[in-house]
Design an enzyme around this catalytic site. Structure first.
Site, mmCIF file in Angstrom:
data_model
loop_
_atom_site.group_PDB
_atom_site.id
_atom_site.type_symbol
_atom_site.label_atom_id
_atom_site.label_comp_id
_atom_site.label_asym_id
_atom_site.label_seq_id
_atom_site.Cartn_x
_atom_site.Cartn_y
_atom_site.Cartn_z
ATOM 1 N N SER A 273 0.870 -1.170 0.000
ATOM 2 C CA SER A 273 0.000 0.000 0.000
ATOM 3 C C SER A 273 0.907 1.220 0.000
ATOM 4 C CB SER A 273 -0.920 -0.028 1.225
ATOM 5 O OG SER A 273 -2.032 0.806 0.965
ATOM 6 N N GLU A 274 0.642 2.170 -0.897
ATOM 7 C CA GLU A 274 1.634 3.214 -1.174
ATOM 8 C C GLU A 274 1.864 4.191 -0.025
ATOM 9 O OE1 GLU A 274 -1.131 2.641 -2.947
ATOM 10 O OE2 GLU A 274 -2.065 4.500 -3.661
#
Lengths: 228, 203
Positions: B46-47
């Protein structure tokens, strides 16, 4: 001179008209709550604010939007922030939307002394308009470093040298912004003694921190509480 | 009969080989997480700064500092790691993420993707999508086949501001699985009882 300040009011009082201000946080996760609250009370305007979301769901940096203190916002995502979307469409705030990876890298570049870099991100889109392009293995656009006068960030733990430790995903943009600003103001949940954070575990060395204070009354809002 | 959202998520999950890294976009794509099997060794990125996302937390496990890019509370699995946004996007931009799954407003036959603004109407910003479509090795779109007003989202040519050029590899909608082929879209699979005509693909 000691880096330790008494509170948010003392640490943020010289933030001035037209200052460029970076603020850490992803949505509301890891935002510098105390500094934002103190800045919202200052009689200043025409700020350029650099932050991924410029607050969200009516909270965080939205306090500065409501006080009409922001002239320009540099961010990557405004979904979930109706206050900003409204001021953006009404053109009362100028918004520069930057792809999030380019946003991070421009801030990192400023801290690292890199003036500009080429990236394929944004090529062939509105983001590329007016920018120099160059062909490497793929076509790329030139993006420049993003500096600030002040950065306000929050860490879980910090010591009086400004060495910081962040919790879980609250780290996000904060260490990068600390490196890119002339004056970095840190608030911590726990102001600890030197050595309490083992040297191997320091996420950001205190070299990049000018001011640090013990924060109070953290809300640590959750935007979407999803459970089993 | 169209696929349900869960069946769409199942289809997307079946695209992934074992032991790959996958970034799941916000909204519909985040549902894919529930269909990834633990034994397949897939790492979800997840960025906002985590590799090794796991399922939803129990009430007592909720942490305000542990969220995904959709700002939802999550848990992590053993072997997970946290990092800052530059390193997180280095994983994406440096070509280290195998798959990304994104939503879309429109996709066209050349594989051009639009998913961040409708001029004068709606602006969400691109977030990490422009980085993902240039950096991830495979770009999967998971979206509804039509807009709320019934217009096709798979087009010959999109006129919306682009997120990326010629970047889309696979598309999963409630009607089927498609691939852009330059002229139109190849049909890889249709949902039960769905016909080619139902899909309103460009000629």
């Amino acid at each position: 001179m000691s880096k330790v300040y008494k509170n948010a009011t003392e640490a943020t009082q010289d933030i001035h008209d037209k200052a460029t201000l970076m603020s850490g946080g992803f949505g509301l996760c890891g935002i510098p709550e105390n500094s934002i609250e103190a800045i919202a009370k200052l009689p200043i305007k025409n700020l350029t604010v650099i932050s991924n979301n410029i607050g969200n769901s009516g909270r965080g940096l939205v306090a500065l939007l409501k006080e009409k203190m922001i002239a320009k916002a540099i961010c990557s995502y405004v979904g979930g922030n109706p206050d900003l979307e409204e001021q953006m469409l009404a053109k009362s705030v100028e918004v520069e939307l930057v792809p999030q990876g380019t946003f991070s890298e421009r801030i990192r570049a400023a801290g690292m002394g890199v003036r500009a870099f080429y990236t394929p991100t944004g090529y062939g889109t509105l983001v590329a308009e007016g920018k120099e392009t160059k062909n490497f293995d793929v076509p790329c656009i030139l993006e420049s470093a993003l500096h600030a006068d002040f950065a306000i960030i929050k860490a879980q733990k910090g010591d009086r040298y400004g060495n910081l430790w962040f919790k879980e995903t609250a780290r996000n943009f904060s260490p990068l912004m600390a490196m890119a600003a002339k004056t970095t103001i840190v608030e911590v949940e726990e102001l600890v003694e030197l050595g309490d954070i083992p040297a191997e575990d320091i996420h950001l060395p205190g070299l990049f921190v000018q001011r640090i204070y013990q924060g109070v009354h953290y809300k640590n809002d959750i935007e979407f509480r999803v459970t089993q | 009969m169209s696929w349900t959202k869960e069946e769409m998520a199942q289809r997307v999950a079946e695209l992934f080989p074992k032991n790959v890294s996958v970034n799941l976009g916000i909204g519909l794509p985040s549902m894919v997480a529930s269909f990834i099997k633990e034994e397949d060794g897939i790492m979800i990125h997840s960025e906002n700064g985590v590799l090794g996302v796991s399922g939803k937390p129990k009430e007592e496990e909720v942490s305000p500092t542990l969220i995904n890019a959709g700002k939802q509370t999550i848990t992590i699995k053993a072997g997970a790691s946290f990092f800052d946004s530059a390193l997180s996007f280095g994983m994406i931009r440096g070509g280290h993420i195998d798959y990304c799954v994104l939503g879309a407003m429109e996709v066209d036959a050349e594989g051009n993707l639009a998913n961040w603004m409708i001029p004068g109407k709606k602006v969400t910003g691109m977030g990490g999508a422009m980085d993902l479509v240039n950096g991830a090795k495979n770009v999967v779109i998971m979206m509804s086949h039509f807009t709320k007003t019934g217009e096709a989202k798979l087009l010959k040519k999109t006129n919306l501001p682009l997120t990326g050029m010629k970047c889309v590899h696979e598309i999963i909608t409630e009607l089927g699985h498609f691939r852009p082929n330059g002229e139109s879209f190849d049909i890889i699979k249709l949902a039960p009882e769905v016909t080619e005509k139902d899909c309103a693909l460009p000629n």
